[in-house]
Design a protein around this motif. Structure first.
Motif, PDB file in Angstrom:
ATOM      1  N   UNK A  49       0.831  -1.197   0.000  1.00  0.00           N
ATOM      2  CA  UNK A  49       0.000   0.000   0.000  1.00  0.00           C
ATOM      3  C   UNK A  49       0.869   1.251   0.000  1.00  0.00           C
ATOM      4  N   UNK A  50       0.481   2.208  -0.817  1.00  0.00           N
ATOM      5  CA  UNK A  50       1.038   3.549  -0.736  1.00  0.00           C
ATOM      6  C   UNK A  50       0.281   4.240   0.395  1.00  0.00           C
ATOM      7  N   UNK A  51       1.005   4.757   1.386  1.00  0.00           N
ATOM      8  CA  UNK A  51       0.393   5.454   2.520  1.00  0.00           C
ATOM      9  C   UNK A  51       0.926   6.886   2.523  1.00  0.00           C
ATOM     10  N   UNK A  52       0.017   7.851   2.457  1.00  0.00           N
ATOM     11  CA  UNK A  52       0.388   9.260   2.377  1.00  0.00           C
ATOM     12  C   UNK A  52      -0.293  10.031   3.508  1.00  0.00           C
ATOM     13  N   UNK A  53       0.503  10.835   4.204  1.00  0.00           N
ATOM     14  CA  UNK A  53      -0.032  11.828   5.133  1.00  0.00           C
ATOM     15  C   UNK A  53       0.404  13.185   4.606  1.00  0.00           C
TER      16      UNK A  53
ATOM     17  N   UNK B 282       1.030  33.844  10.584  1.00  0.00           N
ATOM     18  CA  UNK B 282       0.549  32.581  11.145  1.00  0.00           C
ATOM     19  C   UNK B 282       1.455  31.451  10.656  1.00  0.00           C
ATOM     20  N   UNK B 283       1.678  30.463  11.527  1.00  0.00           N
ATOM     21  CA  UNK B 283       2.510  29.310  11.187  1.00  0.00           C
ATOM     22  C   UNK B 283       1.776  28.016  11.505  1.00  0.00           C
ATOM     23  N   UNK B 284       2.221  26.949  10.865  1.00  0.00           N
ATOM     24  CA  UNK B 284       1.730  25.606  11.150  1.00  0.00           C
ATOM     25  C   UNK B 284       2.856  24.636  10.801  1.00  0.00           C
ATOM     26  N   UNK B 285       2.721  23.421  11.276  1.00  0.00           N
ATOM     27  CA  UNK B 285       3.694  22.368  10.985  1.00  0.00           C
ATOM     28  C   UNK B 285       3.213  21.586   9.772  1.00  0.00           C
ATOM     29  N   UNK B 286       3.957  21.658   8.688  1.00  0.00           N
ATOM     30  CA  UNK B 286       3.623  20.913   7.476  1.00  0.00           C
ATOM     31  C   UNK B 286       4.151  19.490   7.582  1.00  0.00           C
ATOM     32  N   UNK B 287       3.245  18.531   7.557  1.00  0.00           N
ATOM     33  CA  UNK B 287       3.598  17.114   7.627  1.00  0.00           C
ATOM     34  C   UNK B 287       3.373  16.488   6.261  1.00  0.00           C
ATOM     35  N   UNK B 288       4.399  15.840   5.738  1.00  0.00           N
ATOM     36  CA  UNK B 288       4.236  15.075   4.506  1.00  0.00           C
ATOM     37  C   UNK B 288       5.014  13.782   4.636  1.00  0.00           C
ATOM     38  N   UNK B 289       4.340  12.700   4.330  1.00  0.00           N
ATOM     39  CA  UNK B 289       4.967  11.390   4.357  1.00  0.00           C
ATOM     40  C   UNK B 289       4.335  10.541   3.264  1.00  0.00           C
TER      41      UNK B 289
ATOM     42  N   UNK C 243      -4.652  21.144  11.740  1.00  0.00           N
ATOM     43  CA  UNK C 243      -5.023  22.557  11.689  1.00  0.00           C
ATOM     44  C   UNK C 243      -6.324  22.824  10.954  1.00  0.00           C
ATOM     45  N   UNK C 244      -6.615  22.057   9.933  1.00  0.00           N
ATOM     46  CA  UNK C 244      -7.803  22.312   9.108  1.00  0.00           C
ATOM     47  C   UNK C 244      -8.555  21.012   8.869  1.00  0.00           C
ATOM     48  N   UNK C 245      -9.880  21.043   8.969  1.00  0.00           N
ATOM     49  CA  UNK C 245     -10.643  19.822   8.735  1.00  0.00           C
ATOM     50  C   UNK C 245     -10.578  19.402   7.263  1.00  0.00           C
ATOM     51  N   UNK C 246     -10.775  18.117   7.050  1.00  0.00           N
ATOM     52  CA  UNK C 246     -10.831  17.594   5.690  1.00  0.00           C
ATOM     53  C   UNK C 246      -9.719  16.616   5.391  1.00  0.00           C
ATOM     54  N   UNK C 247      -9.298  16.603   4.148  1.00  0.00           N
ATOM     55  CA  UNK C 247      -8.292  15.662   3.654  1.00  0.00           C
ATOM     56  C   UNK C 247      -6.971  15.809   4.405  1.00  0.00           C
ATOM     57  N   UNK C 248      -6.416  14.667   4.813  1.00  0.00           N
ATOM     58  CA  UNK C 248      -5.095  14.667   5.453  1.00  0.00           C
ATOM     59  C   UNK C 248      -4.221  13.542   4.934  1.00  0.00           C
ATOM     60  N   UNK C 249      -4.658  12.862   3.897  1.00  0.00           N
ATOM     61  CA  UNK C 249      -3.854  11.803   3.316  1.00  0.00           C
ATOM     62  C   UNK C 249      -4.713  10.677   2.793  1.00  0.00           C
ATOM     63  N   UNK C 250      -4.034   9.581   2.448  1.00  0.00           N
ATOM     64  CA  UNK C 250      -4.762   8.429   1.910  1.00  0.00           C
ATOM     65  C   UNK C 250      -3.902   7.175   1.954  1.00  0.00           C
ATOM     66  N   UNK C 251      -4.555   6.053   1.746  1.00  0.00           N
ATOM     67  CA  UNK C 251      -3.843   4.810   1.471  1.00  0.00           C
ATOM     68  C   UNK C 251      -4.446   4.216   0.211  1.00  0.00           C
ATOM     69  N   UNK C 252      -3.593   3.512  -0.536  1.00  0.00           N
ATOM     70  CA  UNK C 252      -4.036   2.955  -1.808  1.00  0.00           C
ATOM     71  C   UNK C 252      -3.261   1.670  -2.051  1.00  0.00           C
TER      72      UNK C 252
END
Length: 141
Positions: free
Chosen positions: A5-9, A79-86, A110-119
């Motif tokens: 599986x490809x796992x993305x955050x 304004x700042x936030x922590x950008x997470x990408x994996x 920080x924001x509701x909605x999409x935060x990644x996926x698995x495929x």
């Protein structure tokens, strides 16, 4: 034979995300070598988001956690936030570890909605991770 599986955050975490959470994420992402003492060794025994240099995903595995500018408030303050990408390739027997990461980050997204996926590696459609009000939507089989 195992499925892969490809796992993305891919999401922003609030700027006030606790240092303990950021330390755990850095360890999971392979950005810090030392195991954080706050983690439960029975639940988080190995880093699940650490890139495999020999990944067979197109473009390879990736991992990033950095503080980023998110624009300015109405009062003109930056304004700042922590950008997470994996992005990683996981064996099917690791899929339960998705919940470990989701439990860790859900209260801080920080924001509701999409935060990644698995495929599944050869599937056309992903299963999307969505977060809202400090929780994540249960994954549908």
């Amino acid at each position: 034979m195992s499925l892969h599986y490809e796992v993305v955050f891919a999401c922003f975490l609030r700027d006030d995300t606790p240092d303990t959470v950021l330390a755990a994420l850095r360890w999971h992402l392979g950005l810090a070598a030392e195991w954080p003492a706050e983690l439960d060794p029975d639940e988080e025994a190995y880093p699940v988001l650490s890139p495999d240099p020999d990944s067979r995903l197109p473009g390879g595995d990736r991992a990033s956690l950095r503080r980023q500018s998110r624009g300015f408030s109405a009062a003109g303050e930056e304004r700042h936030a922590w950008g997470l990408f994996s992005r990683n390739l996981w064996l099917d027997d690791m899929i339960g570890d998705v919940y470990t990461v989701m439990d860790l980050i859900a209260p801080h997204v920080a924001e509701p909605g999409y935060c990644g996926h698995l495929r599944e590696e050869f599937a056309a459609e992903p299963t999307v991770f969505t977060f809202r009000d400090g929780e994540f939507e249960p994954l549908k089989p």
